[in-house]
Write an enzyme that holds these catalytic residues in place. Structure first.
Site, PDB file in Angstrom:
ATOM      1  CD  GLU A  32      -1.361   0.217   3.660  1.00 42.76           C
ATOM      2  OE1 GLU A  32      -1.734   1.312   4.098  1.00 42.76           O
ATOM      3  OE2 GLU A  32      -1.790  -0.875   4.087  1.00 42.76           O
TER       4      GLU A  32
ATOM      5  CE1 TYR B 118       6.067  -5.508   9.369  1.00 45.03           C
ATOM      6  CE2 TYR B 118       5.835  -4.599  11.583  1.00 45.03           C
ATOM      7  CZ  TYR B 118       5.302  -5.289  10.512  1.00 45.03           C
ATOM      8  OH  TYR B 118       4.006  -5.757  10.571  1.00 45.03           O
TER       9      TYR B 118
ATOM     10  N   GLY C 252       2.929  -8.695  10.733  1.00 38.62           N
ATOM     11  CA  GLY C 252       2.003  -8.470  11.831  1.00 38.62           C
ATOM     12  C   GLY C 252       0.569  -8.647  11.399  1.00 38.62           C
TER      13      GLY C 252
ATOM     14  CB  THR D 268      -5.260 -10.033   5.761  1.00 40.63           C
ATOM     15  OG1 THR D 268      -4.781  -8.702   5.902  1.00 40.63           O
ATOM     16  CG2 THR D 268      -4.259 -10.856   4.967  1.00 40.63           C
TER      17      THR D 268
ATOM     18  CD  GLU E 138      -5.885 -11.501  14.214  1.00 43.39           C
ATOM     19  OE1 GLU E 138      -5.251 -11.096  13.222  1.00 43.39           O
ATOM     20  OE2 GLU E 138      -7.126 -11.437  14.286  1.00 43.39           O
TER      21      GLU E 138
ATOM     22  CD  GLU F 193      -4.216 -10.736   9.149  1.00 44.23           C
ATOM     23  OE1 GLU F 193      -3.842  -9.547   9.086  1.00 44.23           O
ATOM     24  OE2 GLU F 193      -5.353 -11.080   9.517  1.00 44.23           O
TER      25      GLU F 193
END
Length: 440
Positions: A239, A371, A405, A258, A417, A420
């Site tokens: 993005e 990051y 993350g 996501t 999570e 993900e």
């Protein structure tokens, strides 16, 4: 810069045919050794290589350090916002025109910043590849000729085969962090937070080869490859954090929500339906868009702020996201640095409210560095383009690592999570290449 070269001279320029794909040309330039410090930055339809150092600005938690041609190195303390320190330092550059490329650490936005916060260079030579041509410009004509010769040379050997990194490590520690974050949300400390985990690579890496392999398999909004001061990184940003054109038009592109992608028609269609109908994912995206709007209201004409493409699914390598674009026009007296300051760090990589989330991230995690920060291109014209740094490889002092993350809200579960983060790491982990001469 060569002795006696004046910075007010018109740059030497050459235009040559781009006989090979832009990715091949960028990787060749980065791996050539012609320029120890360099940045590759890809925008839609345009690839840029920035090589060497004509000017340099480095920001840490206590001072800004600048090197300009014809001047002794300068170090000055600053107070207030780090973005203002960068704006003032570049405004004082003794160059009639300049473009700068570099990176900004996540801690740039911390109330208690530490370490290196930003590193930008004004390059000795720039190569822009678009529409089948490579335009080379540099202060020293010898640099321009060396680059032209390199681009015309025989095709280099193929990069080494990737050595995939196992993404399923550190699960217990990460799940515990998520559980703590969910408890904090229930206690009202914040509404949303991105909790990440670091994954060390167990061998030396070839960063340029990793870029070549990974970019061929990804569909990023922006991509980058850099080596500045011995710190290397490459990534496939999903993005745009901030884009400001010469006329003051601003755009940001929050992605939140996501699901996995790349398993084939039926499987991808099923996960897309899940993404578009999951209340947790929709809520996570909606609050991120609202926050981006509020941030632009601070620096733009309020009547100009608008949302387009609300909750459009964006396919980004091994994952798909809900995405929207939020835009506006800078208010009088505002600059691209104000837009960056308002939007940094990305809401989709920090949390809501940002200040509380950033503070909590400092407690839950080790220092993030690049990051969830940004790689950016900025110009004397007032234009800026900054990519949110995710899906990336980092390398310093012989140690490489990955990081990913997930956005934690009240409905989050530690197991989902963690999955993900595995899905996101799979955009980069399968394409990591070992340095030549390293045994498997």
């Amino acid at each position: 810069m060569s002795p006696g070269l004046r910075t007010d001279e018109k740059p030497t320029e050459r235009v040559v045919e781009a006989a090979r794909a832009p990715l091949d040309l960028m990787t060749r330039l980065a791996g050539s050794g012609l320029f120890t410090d360099h940045v590759v930055y890809e925008r839609p339809g345009r690839w840029t290589f920035a090589g060497g150092v004509l000017g340099e600005v480095v920001l840490d938690s206590g001072a800004v350090h600048a090197r300009w041609p014809g001047r002794a190195p300068e170090t000055a303390p600053y107070t207030g916002r780090p973005a203002a320190a960068l704006r003032e330092t570049f405004a004082a550059a003794p160059l009639p025109a300049w473009n700068a490329y570099g990176w900004i650490a996540f801690e740039f936005a911390s109330a208690r910043p530490s370490g290196r916060l930003a590193h930008f260079v004004v390059p000795r030579v720039e190569v822009h590849v678009e529409d089948g041509a490579a335009r080379i410009a540099g202060a020293d004509p010898r640099d321009v000729e060396r680059v032209a010769d390199l681009l015309a040379a025989d095709v280099p050997p193929a990069p080494p085969a990737p050595s995939p990194v196992d993404v399923r490590e550190g699960g217990d520690v990460y799940r515990a962090r998520v559980a703590r974050a969910v408890d904090d949300i229930a206690a009202g400390r914040y509404q949303k937070i991105i909790v990440s985990r670091r994954l060390d690579v167990p061998y030396p890496v070839d960063v340029a080869a990793t870029y070549a392999c990974g970019r061929a398999a990804n569909t990023p909004a922006r991509s980058f490859l850099l080596d500045l001061g011995g710190f290397q990184a490459t990534g496939f940003s999903p993005e745009v954090l901030a884009s400001v054109d010469d006329g003051g038009r601003v755009m940001t592109q929050p992605l939140a929500g996501t699901r996995a992608f790349g398993f084939g028609g039926d499987a991808d269609a099923r996960t897309r339906r899940e993404l578009e109908t999951d209340p947790k994912e929709i809520f996570e995206h909606a609050v991120s868009v609202r926050t981006s709007q509020e941030e632009l209201y601070r620096v733009c004409d309020p009547d100009s702020v608008h949302v387009t493409g609300f909750m459009t699914v964006k396919e980004r390598g091994s994952v798909q996201h809900l995405g929207s674009s939020v835009g506006g026009v800078l208010a009088p007296g505002r600059t691209c640095w104000d837009a960056l300051d308002a939007l940094f760090p990305g809401v989709t990589a920090s949390g809501i409210p940002k200040a509380e989330a950033i503070e909590a991230i400092g407690e839950l995690e080790e220092r993030r560095g690049l990051y969830a920060g940004a790689v950016a291109a900025v110009s004397h014209t007032g234009a800026l383009d900054a990519a949110l740094v995710l899906r990336a490889l980092y390398n310093e002092n012989g140690q490489a690592w990955l990081r990913a993350g997930a956005g934690i809200v009240s409905g989050s579960t530690p197991d989902r999570e963690y999955e993900e983060t595995c899905e996101k790491l799979s955009s980069i982990a399968p394409y990591v290449c070992k340095a030549l001469g390293v045994r498997r």
